[in-house]
Motif scaffolding. Sequence first.
Motif, PDB file in Angstrom:
ATOM      1  N   GLY A 349       0.819  -1.194   0.000  1.00 50.98           N
ATOM      2  CA  GLY A 349       0.000   0.000   0.000  1.00 50.98           C
ATOM      3  C   GLY A 349       0.855   1.247   0.000  1.00 50.98           C
ATOM      4  N   GLY A 350       0.530   2.233  -0.868  1.00 56.40           N
ATOM      5  CA  GLY A 350       1.307   3.471  -0.903  1.00 56.40           C
ATOM      6  C   GLY A 350       2.761   3.206  -1.178  1.00 56.40           C
ATOM      7  N   GLU A 351       3.631   3.649  -0.232  1.00 59.40           N
ATOM      8  CA  GLU A 351       5.075   3.456  -0.378  1.00 59.40           C
ATOM      9  C   GLU A 351       5.573   2.269   0.445  1.00 59.40           C
ATOM     10  OE1 GLU A 351       4.587   6.478   3.007  1.00 59.40           O
ATOM     11  OE2 GLU A 351       3.530   5.818   1.208  1.00 59.40           O
ATOM     12  N   GLU A 352       4.667   1.369   0.829  1.00 57.39           N
ATOM     13  CA  GLU A 352       5.009   0.246   1.708  1.00 57.39           C
ATOM     14  C   GLU A 352       5.020  -1.063   0.919  1.00 57.39           C
ATOM     15  OE1 GLU A 352       3.898  -0.343   6.304  1.00 57.39           O
ATOM     16  OE2 GLU A 352       2.209  -0.649   4.932  1.00 57.39           O
ATOM     17  N   PHE A 353       6.056  -1.873   1.170  1.00 56.43           N
ATOM     18  CA  PHE A 353       6.206  -3.174   0.508  1.00 56.43           C
ATOM     19  C   PHE A 353       6.308  -4.273   1.566  1.00 56.43           C
ATOM     20  CE2 PHE A 353       7.817  -0.062  -2.443  1.00 56.43           C
ATOM     21  CZ  PHE A 353       7.337  -0.472  -3.682  1.00 56.43           C
ATOM     22  N   LEU A 354       5.663  -5.403   1.305  1.00 53.68           N
ATOM     23  CA  LEU A 354       5.769  -6.556   2.189  1.00 53.68           C
ATOM     24  C   LEU A 354       6.617  -7.608   1.474  1.00 53.68           C
ATOM     25  CD1 LEU A 354       3.038  -8.139   4.393  1.00 53.68           C
ATOM     26  CD2 LEU A 354       4.504  -9.604   3.019  1.00 53.68           C
ATOM     27  N   LEU A 355       7.606  -8.150   2.167  1.00 51.06           N
ATOM     28  CA  LEU A 355       8.511  -9.150   1.600  1.00 51.06           C
ATOM     29  C   LEU A 355       8.264 -10.493   2.284  1.00 51.06           C
ATOM     30  CD1 LEU A 355      11.794  -7.000   1.817  1.00 51.06           C
ATOM     31  CD2 LEU A 355       9.980  -6.908   0.083  1.00 51.06           C
ATOM     32  N   ILE A 356       8.174 -11.564   1.503  1.00 52.33           N
ATOM     33  CA  ILE A 356       8.006 -12.910   2.058  1.00 52.33           C
ATOM     34  C   ILE A 356       9.312 -13.666   1.864  1.00 52.33           C
ATOM     35  CG2 ILE A 356       6.707 -15.071   1.963  1.00 52.33           C
ATOM     36  CD1 ILE A 356       4.396 -13.551   0.673  1.00 52.33           C
ATOM     37  N   PHE A 357       9.887 -14.131   2.981  1.00 53.57           N
ATOM     38  CA  PHE A 357      11.098 -14.937   2.933  1.00 53.57           C
ATOM     39  C   PHE A 357      10.699 -16.398   3.198  1.00 53.57           C
ATOM     40  CE2 PHE A 357      12.748 -10.835   4.913  1.00 53.57           C
ATOM     41  CZ  PHE A 357      13.173 -10.318   3.696  1.00 53.57           C
ATOM     42  N   SER A 358      10.473 -17.154   2.130  1.00 56.71           N
ATOM     43  CA  SER A 358      10.001 -18.535   2.285  1.00 56.71           C
ATOM     44  C   SER A 358      11.111 -19.416   2.854  1.00 56.71           C
ATOM     45  CB  SER A 358       9.544 -19.085   0.934  1.00 56.71           C
ATOM     46  OG  SER A 358       8.463 -18.328   0.434  1.00 56.71           O
ATOM     47  N   GLY A 359      10.727 -20.238   3.839  1.00 55.58           N
ATOM     48  CA  GLY A 359      11.672 -21.194   4.411  1.00 55.58           C
ATOM     49  C   GLY A 359      12.784 -20.565   5.227  1.00 55.58           C
ATOM     50  N   CYS A 360      12.589 -19.325   5.682  1.00 59.71           N
ATOM     51  CA  CYS A 360      13.656 -18.618   6.415  1.00 59.71           C
ATOM     52  C   CYS A 360      13.243 -18.326   7.862  1.00 59.71           C
ATOM     53  CB  CYS A 360      13.982 -17.292   5.743  1.00 59.71           C
ATOM     54  SG  CYS A 360      14.855 -17.456   4.183  1.00 59.71           S
ATOM     55  N   GLY A 361      14.153 -18.597   8.766  1.00 57.87           N
ATOM     56  CA  GLY A 361      14.007 -18.117  10.121  1.00 57.87           C
ATOM     57  C   GLY A 361      14.658 -16.731  10.214  1.00 57.87           C
ATOM     58  N   LEU A 362      14.660 -16.131  11.427  1.00 62.05           N
ATOM     59  CA  LEU A 362      15.226 -14.790  11.602  1.00 62.05           C
ATOM     60  C   LEU A 362      16.711 -14.728  11.245  1.00 62.05           C
ATOM     61  CD1 LEU A 362      13.589 -13.446  14.895  1.00 62.05           C
ATOM     62  CD2 LEU A 362      13.176 -12.701  12.541  1.00 62.05           C
ATOM     63  N   GLU A 363      17.441 -15.830  11.516  1.00 63.50           N
ATOM     64  CA  GLU A 363      18.875 -15.800  11.260  1.00 63.50           C
ATOM     65  C   GLU A 363      19.189 -15.672   9.772  1.00 63.50           C
ATOM     66  OE1 GLU A 363      17.495 -19.988  11.020  1.00 63.50           O
ATOM     67  OE2 GLU A 363      17.176 -18.314  12.402  1.00 63.50           O
ATOM     68  N   GLN A 364      18.246 -16.084   8.908  1.00 59.31           N
ATOM     69  CA  GLN A 364      18.425 -15.910   7.465  1.00 59.31           C
ATOM     70  C   GLN A 364      17.695 -14.671   6.967  1.00 59.31           C
ATOM     71  OE1 GLN A 364      16.937 -20.049   6.789  1.00 59.31           O
ATOM     72  NE2 GLN A 364      18.559 -20.096   5.239  1.00 59.31           N
ATOM     73  N   ALA A 365      16.542 -14.386   7.571  1.00 56.89           N
ATOM     74  CA  ALA A 365      15.715 -13.283   7.096  1.00 56.89           C
ATOM     75  C   ALA A 365      16.377 -11.919   7.336  1.00 56.89           C
ATOM     76  CB  ALA A 365      14.346 -13.328   7.768  1.00 56.89           C
ATOM     77  N   ARG A 366      17.034 -11.773   8.481  1.00 56.83           N
ATOM     78  CA  ARG A 366      17.630 -10.464   8.789  1.00 56.83           C
ATOM     79  C   ARG A 366      18.714 -10.085   7.778  1.00 56.83           C
ATOM     80  NH1 ARG A 366      18.839  -7.557  14.466  1.00 56.83           N
ATOM     81  NH2 ARG A 366      19.692  -5.641  13.590  1.00 56.83           N
ATOM     82  N   PRO A 367      19.651 -10.987   7.436  1.00 60.94           N
ATOM     83  CA  PRO A 367      20.650 -10.617   6.421  1.00 60.94           C
ATOM     84  C   PRO A 367      20.010 -10.297   5.059  1.00 60.94           C
ATOM     85  CG  PRO A 367      21.374 -12.547   7.639  1.00 60.94           C
ATOM     86  CD  PRO A 367      19.955 -12.299   8.044  1.00 60.94           C
ATOM     87  N   LEU A 368      18.938 -11.028   4.714  1.00 59.30           N
ATOM     88  CA  LEU A 368      18.243 -10.734   3.456  1.00 59.30           C
ATOM     89  C   LEU A 368      17.650  -9.329   3.489  1.00 59.30           C
ATOM     90  CD1 LEU A 368      16.387 -14.085   2.624  1.00 59.30           C
ATOM     91  CD2 LEU A 368      18.158 -12.983   1.259  1.00 59.30           C
ATOM     92  N   ALA A 369      17.046  -8.980   4.618  1.00 67.66           N
ATOM     93  CA  ALA A 369      16.466  -7.645   4.758  1.00 67.66           C
ATOM     94  C   ALA A 369      17.560  -6.571   4.682  1.00 67.66           C
ATOM     95  CB  ALA A 369      15.708  -7.540   6.079  1.00 67.66           C
ATOM     96  N   GLU A 370      18.724  -6.848   5.289  1.00 63.98           N
ATOM     97  CA  GLU A 370      19.842  -5.901   5.233  1.00 63.98           C
ATOM     98  C   GLU A 370      20.317  -5.719   3.782  1.00 63.98           C
ATOM     99  OE1 GLU A 370      21.248  -3.870   7.124  1.00 63.98           O
ATOM    100  OE2 GLU A 370      20.761  -4.411   9.191  1.00 63.98           O
TER     101      GLU A 370
END
Length: 436
Positions: A349-370
């Motif tokens: 919505g607007g300037e907001e994006f939602l990202l789905i990291f399939s099969g990822c826990g926080l230890e993988q998701a955080r580096p992807l987000a970075e």
Amino acid sequence: MTSQVLAVKPLPFPVDPAMISLALDQSFNAVLLTDANLGKDGQRIVYANPAFCQMTGYTQQELLGRTPRILQGPATNPDVIGQLRESLRAGTYFHGSTINYRKDGRPYTVEWNISTVRNAESEITHFISVQQDVSDLMAAQKSTQIFASVLNATEDGVVITNSRGIIEFANKGFEKITGYGLIDVLGRRPSMLSSGHHDAAFYEDMWGTLRQGNTFRSVFTNRSKNNALIHCDETITPLCNEAGEVTHYVSIFRDVTSHVLEASKLRDLVRYDSLTGALSRAAGELALQKAYMQSLGGKVPMSIAMADIDHFKQVNDKWGHSRGDTVLKAVSHSLIATLRANDSVIRWGGEEFLLIFSGCGLEQARPLAERCRDGVQRTTTDEVGQVTVSIGVAELQLGETVAQLIERADKALYAAKHAGRNQVQVSSETQAEYSA
């Protein structure tokens, strides 16, 4: 053509003339024996076996002494009769076919084989004619020709294979759609058109349906002779004999490539946000639900991130909405390019994006987000210059709903905003703390 002669010569073994007569009388083919009179009145019939009488409708008594001309009529081909007379005069073997007439006036197509009979001095004494009524064969051939003409008149592709799946016929429509002519495909299998777009389950379903004697219908994605993909709405029907055994398969198909492409474009318009190329909100919700169910069923981790463009309102206010759209496109393209193929980017919505990291826990998701944050930071646009995003990350917890997961990611996003923007914050709440 070599002359075939029946000469009356002494045989090295005794033959009972009655046995010869009996054999001719019981012959399946019609046999006619005439004298060798080549004068004005022509040959006279001296013998006609029962098969000849049955074919013509005349009794032997009605035929004896008569000329075979009594069998001729309006549709009898005079050219064939002329060739026949020339062969008789030359004493050579004759093979031909024309239309004769039965006693009741009904026409039939006859095929002749006429040979000379010679005596010991090699003088022609008789002509023997072995004949066969080929009316049914000619009618079948004519029906086949009409059938082929009808099939070639339709623009739909038609393929007929035998029970082993070997192509025996393909019409002009098939050639127009696939680029392959009849000569190209005879003796081959329809699998030559396979594009690889259908899995084993598709073909198992097809053959399972056909083996039950039922018609199978589906849209096949085939590959033409020029290697282009063609989408065909196709029906395959098994043909059975009286014993219920499959003898052939008939496939009729229509090229629906343009319709499929149009439908695909429409689906893409609904599936993807027209401005940014990211998944639309509706398509994104389906992707979230799919990832959520896969996580529950497979007991694999799932993480999401909420990304928001920093100071986007100022961009619109200062440079206008057209520059704002340019920024949205640039950010979306950067996110899509940074993430893995099995991840998803949704314009939430607007300037907001939602990202789905399939099969990822926080230890993988955080580096992807970075990586996503860093990729956007490296993106610049005309006039606006450098753009940044703030990102909040959360991992799905046991017993948590999708809505709860999104809310925790959203809270983490606002924590990143309040902490100075252009950074990633991870939701530290547990499900128990969140529920409380």
